[in-house]
Write an enzyme that holds these catalytic residues in place. Sequence first.
Site, PDB file in Angstrom:
ATOM      1  CB  ALA A 201      -1.221  -0.230   1.135  1.00 16.53           C
TER       2      ALA A 201
ATOM      3  CE1 TYR B 136       2.432  -8.859 -12.439  1.00 22.85           C
ATOM      4  CE2 TYR B 136       2.147  -8.808 -14.641  1.00 22.85           C
ATOM      5  CZ  TYR B 136       1.249  -8.213 -13.488  1.00 22.85           C
ATOM      6  OH  TYR B 136       0.393  -7.422 -13.169  1.00 22.85           O
TER       7      TYR B 136
ATOM      8  CE  LYS C 130      -0.005  -9.939 -10.407  1.00 23.46           C
ATOM      9  NZ  LYS C 130      -0.054  -9.704  -9.339  1.00 23.46           N
TER      10      LYS C 130
HETATM   11  N1  LIG Z   1       0.029  -1.160 -12.920  1.00 25.14           N
HETATM   12  C1  LIG Z   1      -0.499  -1.965 -13.700  1.00 25.14           C
HETATM   13  O1  LIG Z   1      -0.950  -1.103 -15.531  1.00 25.14           O
HETATM   14  C2  LIG Z   1      -1.250  -3.296 -13.303  1.00 25.14           C
HETATM   15  C3  LIG Z   1      -1.360  -3.896 -14.123  1.00 25.14           C
HETATM   16  C4  LIG Z   1      -2.428  -4.978 -14.219  1.00 25.14           C
HETATM   17  C5  LIG Z   1      -2.029  -5.628 -12.427  1.00 25.14           C
HETATM   18  N2  LIG Z   1      -1.043  -4.962 -11.391  1.00 25.14           N
HETATM   19  C6  LIG Z   1      -1.007  -5.320 -10.337  1.00 25.14           C
HETATM   20  O2  LIG Z   1      -1.326  -4.608  -9.838  1.00 25.14           O
HETATM   21  C7  LIG Z   1      -0.260  -5.025  -8.191  1.00 25.14           C
HETATM   22  C8  LIG Z   1      -0.925  -3.260  -8.111  1.00 25.14           C
HETATM   23  O3  LIG Z   1       0.813  -2.843  -8.691  1.00 25.14           O
HETATM   24  P1  LIG Z   1       1.638  -0.940  -8.514  1.00 25.14           P
HETATM   25  O4  LIG Z   1       1.483  -0.731 -10.802  1.00 25.14           O
HETATM   26  O5  LIG Z   1       0.419  -0.104  -7.946  1.00 25.14           O
HETATM   27  O6  LIG Z   1       3.211  -2.067  -7.933  1.00 25.14           O
HETATM   28  P2  LIG Z   1       3.936  -0.680  -7.664  1.00 25.14           P
HETATM   29  O7  LIG Z   1       3.393   0.678  -7.575  1.00 25.14           O
HETATM   30  O8  LIG Z   1       5.149  -1.345  -8.109  1.00 25.14           O
HETATM   31  O9  LIG Z   1       3.591  -1.474  -6.175  1.00 25.14           O
HETATM   32  C9  LIG Z   1       3.839  -2.316  -5.836  1.00 25.14           C
HETATM   33  C10 LIG Z   1       3.824  -2.169  -3.701  1.00 25.14           C
HETATM   34  O10 LIG Z   1       4.072  -3.773  -3.447  1.00 25.14           O
HETATM   35  C11 LIG Z   1       5.028  -4.104  -2.341  1.00 25.14           C
HETATM   36  N3  LIG Z   1       5.765  -5.732  -2.720  1.00 25.14           N
HETATM   37  C12 LIG Z   1       6.539  -5.687  -3.886  1.00 25.14           C
HETATM   38  N4  LIG Z   1       6.629  -6.376  -3.459  1.00 25.14           N
HETATM   39  C13 LIG Z   1       6.645  -6.401  -2.221  1.00 25.14           C
HETATM   40  C14 LIG Z   1       6.743  -7.759  -0.787  1.00 25.14           C
HETATM   41  N5  LIG Z   1       7.874  -9.006  -1.475  1.00 25.14           N
HETATM   42  N6  LIG Z   1       5.878  -7.914  -0.526  1.00 25.14           N
HETATM   43  C15 LIG Z   1       5.666  -6.754   0.201  1.00 25.14           C
HETATM   44  N7  LIG Z   1       5.286  -5.728  -0.465  1.00 25.14           N
HETATM   45  C16 LIG Z   1       5.893  -5.799  -1.215  1.00 25.14           C
HETATM   46  C17 LIG Z   1       5.679  -2.407  -2.848  1.00 25.14           C
HETATM   47  O11 LIG Z   1       5.676  -2.348  -1.306  1.00 25.14           O
HETATM   48  P3  LIG Z   1       7.600  -1.707  -1.226  1.00 25.14           P
HETATM   49  O12 LIG Z   1       7.144   0.144  -1.316  1.00 25.14           O
HETATM   50  O13 LIG Z   1       7.773  -0.754   0.350  1.00 25.14           O
HETATM   51  O14 LIG Z   1       8.463  -1.374  -2.700  1.00 25.14           O
HETATM   52  C18 LIG Z   1       4.230  -1.963  -3.250  1.00 25.14           C
HETATM   53  O15 LIG Z   1       3.814  -1.048  -2.370  1.00 25.14           O
HETATM   54  C19 LIG Z   1       0.256  -5.748  -8.738  1.00 25.14           C
HETATM   55  O16 LIG Z   1       0.037  -6.974  -8.576  1.00 25.14           O
HETATM   56  C20 LIG Z   1       0.484  -5.688  -9.678  1.00 25.14           C
HETATM   57  O17 LIG Z   1       0.799  -6.793 -10.214  1.00 25.14           O
HETATM   58  C21 LIG Z   1      -0.620  -3.564 -12.004  1.00 25.14           C
END
Ligand SMILES: NC(=O)c1ccc[n+]([C@@H]2O[C@H](COP(=O)([O-])OP(=O)(O)OC[C@H]3O[C@@H](n4cnc5c(N)ncnc54)[C@H](OP(=O)(O)O)[C@@H]3O)[C@@H](O)[C@H]2O)c1
Lengths: 79, 249
Positions: free
Chosen positions: B17, B156, B160
């Site tokens: 978060a 990935y 998923k």
């Molecule tokens: N962005 C997109 O376009 C997109 C599209 C499809 C799906 N998603 C999915 O949506 C979700 C969020 O994506 P996002 O783009 O918002 O990601 P993001 O901005 O990269 O943020 C990732 C979050 O996950 C945390 N994290 C990473 N590794 C971790 C671990 N080992 N243990 C606990 N927390 C961890 C990070 O914490 P830290 O800040 O401490 O590193 C950060 O809070 C993911 O599951 C992603 O696969 C995203």
Amino acid sequence: MSDVENKVKEIVVEQLDLDVEVSELSNSSSFVDDLGADSLDTVELVMALEEEFECEIPEEDAEKITTVQQAIDYVTENA
Amino acid sequence: MSDLFDLTGTVVLVTGASRGIGRDIAETLAKQGAVVVGTATSASGAESITDYLSAHGGRGAVLDVSNADSVDQLMAELKGSVGLPTVLVNNAGITNDKLLMRMNLDDWQQVINTNLSSIYLMSKACIRGMMKAKTGRIINIGSVIGDMGNPGQCNYAAAKAGLIGFSKSLAREVGSRGITVNVVAPGYIQTDMTDELDAAQRDSLLQQVPLQRLGTTQDIAQAVLFLASGAGAYITGETIHVNGGMYMS
Ligand SMILES: NC(=O)c1ccc[n+]([C@@H]2O[C@H](COP(=O)([O-])OP(=O)(O)OC[C@H]3O[C@@H](n4cnc5c(N)ncnc54)[C@H](OP(=O)(O)O)[C@@H]3O)[C@@H](O)[C@H]2O)c1
């Protein structure tokens, strides 16, 4: 009825949502065959026993606890 | 109508978060009255979460979702403070893109552990509390890539797609206890990740999207709110695609 027996029966009645008094519950009752428990109920029952008697019941042992008496015996020996 | 989305007093756990989608989910649920605990991997990240959640009674916590001890530690801490969550949002996720021929076992396992095994660990840790409460919502953040595939993302996409099967199975296991398990699958969402695209990449991407824009983190947070609230009570084992129409299942 011993404290353990009483407590175990209370837990069984509560977890399985039984419409019987603790004193009426037979020791030989099988959770699944006699008391209508499903597999999730038996897992929950073991979890409730673990919590009440502050012990950890390994999976191998949990599988062998299928009747009220077996639960009483297990807790008496291990908790 | 507004009552239907009210989450007053509900304890919610949102992994990842600190930024992006997870942050918006945490804020959105908190605004509906939920007591939200949001996680980050670092203490400074957790502090920044506390900064934006404390006004609503929530806070940040440190968690590595790929580490079982870290999960246990957080659950023990929650049990002794806000109580066990009845809504779990498994949002934390990473990418490590490589063509399969260049993907080594570590690249594979790191993504599987963080994006898929984490869902096993977190769900297992939370399910007991939900069974006792006889209510619960597990919402797993998937991806359109889990359905479509994408070159460079075998790891990935496998994770998923895997969480969809996981969610359907768990939904069947715990439905009798009033617990629902669903997936929200985002398409291309405007985050740090997609900000790096150049204009040409962006245009070609948008050609695949009937709604002709990238998604926002709010688009995802609203779908999560729907599933977490009373409005989504009769939906389980389902995947809600939030992708502007780029993929229709
Ligand atoms: N962005 C997109 O376009 C997109 C599209 C499809 C799906 N998603 C999915 O949506 C979700 C969020 O994506 P996002 O783009 O918002 O990601 P993001 O901005 O990269 O943020 C990732 C979050 O996950 C945390 N994290 C990473 N590794 C971790 C671990 N080992 N243990 C606990 N927390 C961890 C990070 O914490 P830290 O800040 O401490 O590193 C950060 O809070 C993911 O599951 C992603 O696969 C995203």
